[in-house]
Motif scaffolding. Structure first.
Motif, mmCIF file in Angstrom:
data_model
loop_
_atom_site.group_PDB
_atom_site.id
_atom_site.type_symbol
_atom_site.label_atom_id
_atom_site.label_comp_id
_atom_site.label_asym_id
_atom_site.label_seq_id
_atom_site.Cartn_x
_atom_site.Cartn_y
_atom_site.Cartn_z
ATOM 1 N N LYS B 23 -107.515 4.691 76.952
ATOM 2 C CA LYS B 23 -106.273 4.691 75.020
ATOM 3 C C LYS B 23 -106.450 3.240 74.958
ATOM 4 C CE LYS B 23 -101.990 6.408 77.504
ATOM 5 N NZ LYS B 23 -100.245 7.314 77.179
ATOM 6 N N GLY B 24 -107.751 2.340 75.091
ATOM 7 C CA GLY B 24 -107.949 1.881 74.325
ATOM 8 C C GLY B 24 -106.747 0.685 73.493
ATOM 9 N N TYR B 25 -107.459 -0.897 74.127
ATOM 10 C CA TYR B 25 -107.134 -1.862 74.117
ATOM 11 C C TYR B 25 -105.977 -1.908 73.535
ATOM 12 C CZ TYR B 25 -106.106 -6.843 72.757
ATOM 13 O OH TYR B 25 -105.057 -8.195 72.451
ATOM 14 N N GLU B 26 -105.813 -1.598 71.719
ATOM 15 C CA GLU B 26 -104.848 -1.871 71.235
ATOM 16 C C GLU B 26 -102.993 -0.982 70.994
ATOM 17 O OE1 GLU B 26 -103.269 -3.492 68.596
ATOM 18 O OE2 GLU B 26 -104.645 -4.995 68.196
ATOM 19 N N SER B 27 -104.093 -0.083 71.468
ATOM 20 C CA SER B 27 -103.046 1.351 71.430
ATOM 21 C C SER B 27 -101.897 1.542 72.789
ATOM 22 C CB SER B 27 -103.411 2.873 71.221
ATOM 23 O OG SER B 27 -104.124 2.939 72.052
ATOM 24 N N VAL B 28 -102.107 0.588 73.917
ATOM 25 C CA VAL B 28 -101.969 0.302 74.782
ATOM 26 C C VAL B 28 -100.350 -0.143 74.969
ATOM 27 C CG1 VAL B 28 -101.558 -0.383 77.392
ATOM 28 C CG2 VAL B 28 -103.614 -0.117 76.311
ATOM 29 N N THR B 29 -99.018 0.220 75.607
ATOM 30 C CA THR B 29 -97.824 -0.208 75.579
ATOM 31 C C THR B 29 -97.322 -1.072 76.745
ATOM 32 O OG1 THR B 29 -96.774 1.862 76.056
ATOM 33 C CG2 THR B 29 -96.950 1.732 73.794
ATOM 34 N N LEU B 30 -96.839 -1.254 76.708
ATOM 35 C CA LEU B 30 -95.568 -1.956 78.118
ATOM 36 C C LEU B 30 -95.749 -1.258 79.031
ATOM 37 C CD1 LEU B 30 -94.221 -5.101 76.643
ATOM 38 C CD2 LEU B 30 -95.718 -5.075 77.593
ATOM 39 N N GLN B 31 -95.179 -0.295 78.365
ATOM 40 C CA GLN B 31 -94.775 1.916 78.498
ATOM 41 C C GLN B 31 -95.892 1.673 79.984
ATOM 42 O OE1 GLN B 31 -91.361 2.556 79.222
ATOM 43 N NE2 GLN B 31 -92.469 3.420 81.246
ATOM 44 N N ASP B 32 -97.698 1.968 79.054
ATOM 45 C CA ASP B 32 -98.435 2.093 80.249
ATOM 46 C C ASP B 32 -98.228 2.189 80.521
ATOM 47 O OD1 ASP B 32 -98.570 4.799 78.001
ATOM 48 O OD2 ASP B 32 -100.269 3.455 76.504
ATOM 49 N N VAL B 39 -94.013 1.338 88.102
ATOM 50 C CA VAL B 39 -93.072 -0.155 88.294
ATOM 51 C C VAL B 39 -92.462 1.117 87.207
ATOM 52 C CG1 VAL B 39 -94.463 -1.461 89.953
ATOM 53 C CG2 VAL B 39 -94.495 -1.753 87.484
ATOM 54 N N SER B 40 -91.487 0.152 86.694
ATOM 55 C CA SER B 40 -90.681 0.273 85.530
ATOM 56 C C SER B 40 -90.805 -1.003 84.966
ATOM 57 C CB SER B 40 -88.935 0.291 85.665
ATOM 58 O OG SER B 40 -88.106 -0.843 86.112
ATOM 59 N N LYS B 41 -90.607 -0.500 83.892
ATOM 60 C CA LYS B 41 -90.851 -1.702 82.297
ATOM 61 C C LYS B 41 -90.660 -3.080 82.667
ATOM 62 C CE LYS B 41 -90.335 -2.048 77.201
ATOM 63 N NZ LYS B 41 -89.408 -1.454 76.270
ATOM 64 N N GLY B 42 -89.437 -3.504 82.957
ATOM 65 C CA GLY B 42 -88.640 -4.266 83.303
ATOM 66 C C GLY B 42 -90.042 -5.125 83.916
ATOM 67 N N VAL B 43 -90.310 -4.620 84.880
ATOM 68 C CA VAL B 43 -91.077 -5.552 86.036
ATOM 69 C C VAL B 43 -92.285 -6.453 85.626
ATOM 70 C CG1 VAL B 43 -92.714 -5.294 87.892
ATOM 71 C CG2 VAL B 43 -91.034 -4.271 88.217
ATOM 72 N N THR B 44 -93.156 -5.841 84.094
ATOM 73 C CA THR B 44 -93.561 -6.148 83.429
ATOM 74 C C THR B 44 -93.460 -7.251 83.299
ATOM 75 O OG1 THR B 44 -94.808 -4.172 83.318
ATOM 76 C CG2 THR B 44 -95.753 -5.937 81.959
ATOM 77 N N ASN B 45 -92.351 -7.772 82.547
ATOM 78 C CA ASN B 45 -92.004 -8.855 81.935
ATOM 79 C C ASN B 45 -91.230 -9.937 83.007
ATOM 80 O OD1 ASN B 45 -92.174 -7.926 78.638
ATOM 81 N ND2 ASN B 45 -90.054 -6.196 79.365
ATOM 82 N N TYR B 46 -90.803 -9.145 84.109
ATOM 83 C CA TYR B 46 -90.533 -10.202 84.615
ATOM 84 C C TYR B 46 -92.050 -11.040 84.693
ATOM 85 C CZ TYR B 46 -88.674 -12.281 88.784
ATOM 86 O OH TYR B 46 -87.913 -13.323 90.036
ATOM 87 N N TYR B 47 -92.501 -10.495 85.358
ATOM 88 C CA TYR B 47 -94.956 -11.252 86.248
ATOM 89 C C TYR B 47 -94.996 -11.847 84.636
ATOM 90 C CZ TYR B 47 -93.048 -9.262 90.413
ATOM 91 O OH TYR B 47 -92.503 -9.661 91.785
#
Lengths: 197, 197
Positions: B23-32, B39-47
Motif C-alpha cells: 500500500k505504500g508507506y504513508e497510506s498504511v493504517t494501524l488497521q492494515d 491480530v486486532s488493532k489493540g495489539v499493535t498499540n499494546y506492543y
DNA sequence: CAATTTATTTTGACCAGTCAGTATAAAAGA
DNA sequence: TCTTTTATACTGACTGGTCAAAATAAATTG
C-alpha cells in the motif's frame, strides 16, 4: 481568459510544491495548497480534477524544469570537460537552491510504484538525462579524451552515479559535504569515462 | 514471556512491512497492520507506542537486514573480485526477492527529511555500506588489482553507484533490465576502482 | 453610454468517510 | 484472584470532494 486560467494553474502548482517541500508529499492537504496559494479551497478543485491531478502535473513540471536547467547549463559549454563540469555543478547547485526540487522529486520517486502516470513521467525524465550523458560522451570521444565502448550503457551509468550521489548527499543533509559529494561524483564519472588528460 | 513478546513484535513488524510493500508507506493504517498480522488493532498499540514507533523500528530492521545480507554475501568470498561480484549480486537479487525491501527502503528515504530518527538510522546504514566498500577496496589493493588513492571517497562512491543503479532499476521496473543494470553497475564500479585484469 | 443579462470564477459550509489513539471489556495465564 | 494480553467500541480530529450561492467580469441591448 486562457491566460488567466494558466496563471492560476501555475500559482496552485507552486503552492503545491511549497507545501510539499515543507510538509512532505503525502501529508499535503487540499487546504494546505489553498492556503499557500492564498485562495479558497474550492479553487483547486475548479482548476484541477482532484488532488492526484495536481501532483501529477507538479511532477511533470518539476522533472521538466530540472532537465531544462541541466540542458541549458551544458549547452553553454564547448568542451566535453566543460560540459561535464557544468552538468555536475548544476546538479549539486548550492544548498537550498535546487535542494528542494530534488527533495520533492525523491518524494515522487517513492510514489512511482503506485502510480502509472508517475512512472511514465519519470521514464521521460530519464531519457532526457541519458541524452545529456550521450552528448557529453560524444563530445569527449570527438576530442579523444574518453574511452567508452558502450555509449548507451555509459550514459545510463552516469545518471546512476549522479542520482546516487545526489541522494546520499541529500540524506546526510550537511552543507559541509556539498563540495565533497560534487567532487566525488565528478571524479567517479571521469573514471567511468576513462578520462585521459 | 519476553520471548513471546519479542515474537509478537516481529510479527507486527513483518505485517507492517508487508502492508508497506502493498500500500505504500504513508497510506498504511494501524488497521492494515493489524489485519496483516492477523491480530486486532489493540495489539499493535499494546506492543508499540504509536504508529510512528512501528515504522521507526521497521526502518531499523530493514536497513540492518539489508546490510547483514550484503555483509554475509561478501564474507563468503576470498578475492576482491569475488567479493565485489557477490556484493552486486546481492544488491540486484532476482526480481521480487529483495525488490520489496529496497522499495520500502526508498519509501523511508523520502521521509528522512521529516524525521530525525530516520536520518540517524540511515546514517548508520550508510556507514555499514561504506565499511563493505572499504573491505573490498583493501582486498583489491592487497591483490594489487585496483588503483585507488582515496579509499574513503571511493567507498562512498561505490555505494552511490549502487544506490543510483538500484533506484533507476526499480523505477523502470522491467524484469528484462535486471541483468542489464547489475552488469552496468558492476562494470562502472570496476572502472571507478581502475581494475587491471 | 448605461442598464441588464449572461458567463466565469471564487467562496466556504457541508458531507460522508477515514484515521490514530483511547477506553473498556473480555479472555488467558499464573 | 490478580496480572497480562487481546478484542471491541468509541471519540474527536481531519480529509477529499461537492455544491449552492456570492462575487466578479464580459457581453448584449436599448
Amino acid at each position: 481568459m486562457a491566460k488567466k486560467a494558466e496563471q492560476r494553474r501555475k500559482q496552485i502548482l507552486k503552492a503545491a510544491f511549497q507545501a510539499a517541500t515543507e510538509k512532505g508529499y503525502e501529508s499535503v492537504t487540499l487546504q494546505d495548497i489553498a492556503d499557500y496559494a492564498d485562495v479558497s479551497k474550492g479553487v483547486t478543485n475548479y482548476y484541477f480534477k482532484n488532488k492526484s491531478d495536481v501532483f501529477t502535473q507538479l511532477f511533470e513540471w518539476i522533472t521538466t524544469r530540472i532537465y531544462e536547467k541541466e540542458a541549458a547549463s551544458i549547452s553553454e559549454q564547448e568542451t566535453a570537460i566543460g560540459k561535464l563540469e557544468a552538468y555536475i555543478d548544476r546538479v549539486f547547485i548550492s544548498p537550498e537552491e535546487n535542494k528542494n526540487f530534488y527533495r520533492v522529486y525523491l518524494d515522487f520517486l517513492s510514489q512511482v510504484k503506485n502510480n502509472v502516470s508517475y512512472k511514465e513521467i519519470n521514464q521521460k525524465f530519464y531519457e532526457n538525462c541519458w541524452s545529456i550523458g550521450r552528448e557529453i560522451i560524444h563530445q569527449g570521444l570527438e576530442e579523444e579524451i574518453f574511452e567508452v565502448d558502450d555509449v548507451e550503457q555509459t550514459a545510463i551509468s552516469i545518471r546512476c552515479m549522479i542520482d546516487g550521489s545526489l541522494i546520499q548527499w541529500l540524506m546526510r543533509d550537511d552543507d559541509q559535504l556539498h563540495d565533497y559529494y560534487r567532487t566525488a561524483c565528478y571524479e567517479s564519472i571521469l573514471k567511468i569515462l576513462k578520462y585521459k588528460k
